[in-house]
Write a protein that holds these residues in place. Structure first.
Motif, PDB file in Angstrom:
ATOM      1  N   GLY A  82      27.978  43.946  56.141  1.00  0.00           N
ATOM      2  CA  GLY A  82      29.441  44.373  55.450  1.00  0.00           C
ATOM      3  C   GLY A  82      30.453  43.053  55.113  1.00  0.00           C
ATOM      4  O   GLY A  82      31.206  43.396  54.427  1.00  0.00           O
ATOM      5  N   SER A  83      30.408  42.074  56.081  1.00  0.00           N
ATOM      6  CA  SER A  83      31.167  41.067  55.787  1.00  0.00           C
ATOM      7  C   SER A  83      30.711  40.216  54.389  1.00  0.00           C
ATOM      8  O   SER A  83      31.480  39.707  53.686  1.00  0.00           O
ATOM      9  CB  SER A  83      31.235  40.075  56.963  1.00  0.00           C
ATOM     10  OG  SER A  83      29.976  39.680  57.378  1.00  0.00           O
ATOM     11  N   VAL A  84      29.333  40.375  54.380  1.00  0.00           N
ATOM     12  CA  VAL A  84      28.813  39.683  53.086  1.00  0.00           C
ATOM     13  C   VAL A  84      29.390  40.494  51.836  1.00  0.00           C
ATOM     14  O   VAL A  84      29.934  39.943  50.809  1.00  0.00           O
ATOM     15  CB  VAL A  84      27.339  39.628  52.956  1.00  0.00           C
ATOM     16  CG1 VAL A  84      26.465  38.972  51.630  1.00  0.00           C
ATOM     17  CG2 VAL A  84      26.617  38.904  54.091  1.00  0.00           C
ATOM     18  N   THR A  85      29.152  42.027  51.690  1.00  0.00           N
ATOM     19  CA  THR A  85      29.669  42.716  50.633  1.00  0.00           C
ATOM     20  C   THR A  85      31.244  42.524  50.583  1.00  0.00           C
ATOM     21  O   THR A  85      31.623  42.510  49.452  1.00  0.00           O
ATOM     22  CB  THR A  85      29.339  44.005  50.860  1.00  0.00           C
ATOM     23  OG1 THR A  85      29.749  44.925  51.864  1.00  0.00           O
ATOM     24  CG2 THR A  85      27.687  44.198  50.727  1.00  0.00           C
ATOM     25  N   PHE A  86      31.815  42.585  51.617  1.00  0.00           N
ATOM     26  CA  PHE A  86      33.515  42.304  51.479  1.00  0.00           C
ATOM     27  C   PHE A  86      33.632  40.849  50.932  1.00  0.00           C
ATOM     28  O   PHE A  86      34.453  40.895  49.886  1.00  0.00           O
ATOM     29  CB  PHE A  86      33.926  42.307  52.806  1.00  0.00           C
ATOM     30  CG  PHE A  86      35.436  41.829  52.881  1.00  0.00           C
ATOM     31  CD1 PHE A  86      36.594  42.764  52.448  1.00  0.00           C
ATOM     32  CD2 PHE A  86      36.012  40.663  53.131  1.00  0.00           C
ATOM     33  CE1 PHE A  86      37.613  42.469  52.085  1.00  0.00           C
ATOM     34  CE2 PHE A  86      37.272  40.034  53.250  1.00  0.00           C
ATOM     35  CZ  PHE A  86      38.168  41.095  52.478  1.00  0.00           C
ATOM     36  N   ASN A  87      32.967  39.794  51.389  1.00  0.00           N
ATOM     37  CA  ASN A  87      33.599  38.586  50.858  1.00  0.00           C
ATOM     38  C   ASN A  87      32.793  38.358  49.311  1.00  0.00           C
ATOM     39  O   ASN A  87      33.653  37.917  48.615  1.00  0.00           O
ATOM     40  CB  ASN A  87      32.890  37.514  51.710  1.00  0.00           C
ATOM     41  CG  ASN A  87      33.490  37.256  52.957  1.00  0.00           C
ATOM     42  OD1 ASN A  87      34.592  37.448  53.201  1.00  0.00           O
ATOM     43  ND2 ASN A  87      32.704  36.952  54.044  1.00  0.00           N
ATOM     44  N   ALA A  88      31.914  39.059  49.055  1.00  0.00           N
ATOM     45  CA  ALA A  88      31.222  39.054  47.714  1.00  0.00           C
ATOM     46  C   ALA A  88      32.196  39.809  46.622  1.00  0.00           C
ATOM     47  O   ALA A  88      32.481  39.303  45.710  1.00  0.00           O
ATOM     48  CB  ALA A  88      29.869  39.685  47.631  1.00  0.00           C
ATOM     49  N   SER A  89      32.785  40.811  47.428  1.00  0.00           N
ATOM     50  CA  SER A  89      33.674  41.603  46.297  1.00  0.00           C
ATOM     51  C   SER A  89      35.036  40.888  46.240  1.00  0.00           C
ATOM     52  O   SER A  89      35.372  40.944  44.876  1.00  0.00           O
ATOM     53  CB  SER A  89      33.786  43.140  47.306  1.00  0.00           C
ATOM     54  OG  SER A  89      34.778  42.899  48.161  1.00  0.00           O
ATOM     55  N   GLN A  90      35.564  40.060  47.035  1.00  0.00           N
ATOM     56  CA  GLN A  90      36.636  39.303  46.940  1.00  0.00           C
ATOM     57  C   GLN A  90      36.277  38.348  45.858  1.00  0.00           C
ATOM     58  O   GLN A  90      37.105  37.934  45.174  1.00  0.00           O
ATOM     59  CB  GLN A  90      37.132  38.756  48.190  1.00  0.00           C
ATOM     60  CG  GLN A  90      37.325  39.712  49.455  1.00  0.00           C
ATOM     61  CD  GLN A  90      38.416  40.755  48.932  1.00  0.00           C
ATOM     62  OE1 GLN A  90      39.651  40.514  48.609  1.00  0.00           O
ATOM     63  NE2 GLN A  90      37.994  41.978  48.733  1.00  0.00           N
TER      64      GLN A  90
END
Ligand SMILES: C[S@@+](CC[C@H](N)C(=O)[O-])C[C@H]1O[C@@H](n2cnc3c(N)ncnc32)[C@H](O)[C@@H]1O
Length: 255
Positions: A82-90
């Motif tokens: 989830g932190s990967v998809t969060f950072n990627a989305s940013q």
């Protein structure tokens, strides 16, 4: 006065008030103790991947990323992703609103010692997959860090604009080593975020099967690191704004 400036000033004054409000401080501490005992932070998703964070820290990260506009993020500790998809989305949002002059895409470099097959599969099938690279290995492994550095240079051509988020093994020694390995990737004005400094401040926490505890955790590592490295300072304004989260004194800004 310009209405936008006026609103910002009001917010600043309110944040100053709340950060000195003894009752709010005590309630926040009580809340986080209880939430931690119920594993509250495990129950959220970012774009369909479990993200083990408190919403306050996620908002703080969003604001930091939007303000500092990093060109890449290195994160340690992937878990469910989830932190990967969060950072990627940013990164993807920033590419949309503020494309890099080079035309290159921003990117996330994520490291975990154990990427479970089911999590890897989900991350490899994710719509934002082109925004991240996953590395399996210890975050303090010199060869792995060298590979990350080469990949950053390969993708971005230089190391400018980096941000780092540490959320892997939370022992003092491991985090201190991570801080010393990764601080060079953080550009001036950008952030090095150290999660789970909260371990030092929880009264009733026990971490069965874990090596960290009061006196041996990311907070003690941050204090040790700062005593040897004057390039970073704790950004207390974030603690004052969010009041409760897992990274008190863990938002470090590079001067
Ligand atoms: C707290 S979880 C990460 C949560 C994730 N950042 C999120 O926000 O959803 C910690 C992760 O660190 C990983 N880890 C533990 N020791 C590590 C090490 N030495 N190097 C890299 N990752 C490690 C674990 O496998 C685990 O997946």
């Amino acid at each position: 006065m310009d209405p936008i400036q006026k609103f910002l000033m009001e917010c600043e004054q309110e944040i100053q008030l709340q950060s000195g409000d003894e009752e709010f401080i005590a309630l926040s501490k009580q809340w986080i103790e209880k939430a931690n005992s119920l594993k509250y932070s495990y129950h959220f998703n970012w774009m369909d991947r479990p993200i083990i964070q408190y919403p306050t820290d996620i908002m703080a990260l969003h604001e930091i990323i939007y303000k500092t506009k990093p060109t890449y993020i290195i994160e340690t500790g992937i878990a469910h992703g989830g932190s990967v998809t969060f950072n990627a989305s940013q990164m993807a949002l920033l590419d949309l609103v503020d494309p890099l002059p080079s035309g290159k895409k921003r990117h996330v470099f994520a490291i975990d010692i154990d990427i479970r097959d089911h999590n890897r599969k989900k991350l490899e099938e994710h719509p934002l997959v082109n925004y991240y690279t996953l590395y399996e290995g210890s975050s303090t492994d010199a060869n792995l860090i060298k590979k990350v550095e080469e990949d950053i240079e390969g993708l971005q051509h230089n190391l400018d604009g980096g941000m780092v988020i540490l959320d892997s093994n939370h022992t003092h020694d491991h985090v201190l080593k991570e801080l010393n390995c990764f601080e060079k990737f953080v550009s001036s004005g950008n952030y090095l975020v150290v999660f789970d400094t909260i371990v030092e401040f929880l009264e009733n926490s026990s971490w069965p099967g874990r090596d960290w505890s009061k006196g041996n955790n990311p907070y003690t590592a941050v204090i040790d690191f700062l005593s040897q490295n004057s390039q970073f300072e704790i950004d207390k304004s974030i603690d004052n704004q969010i009041m409760f989260g897992v990274a008190p004194s863990g938002y470090l800004k590079k001067k």
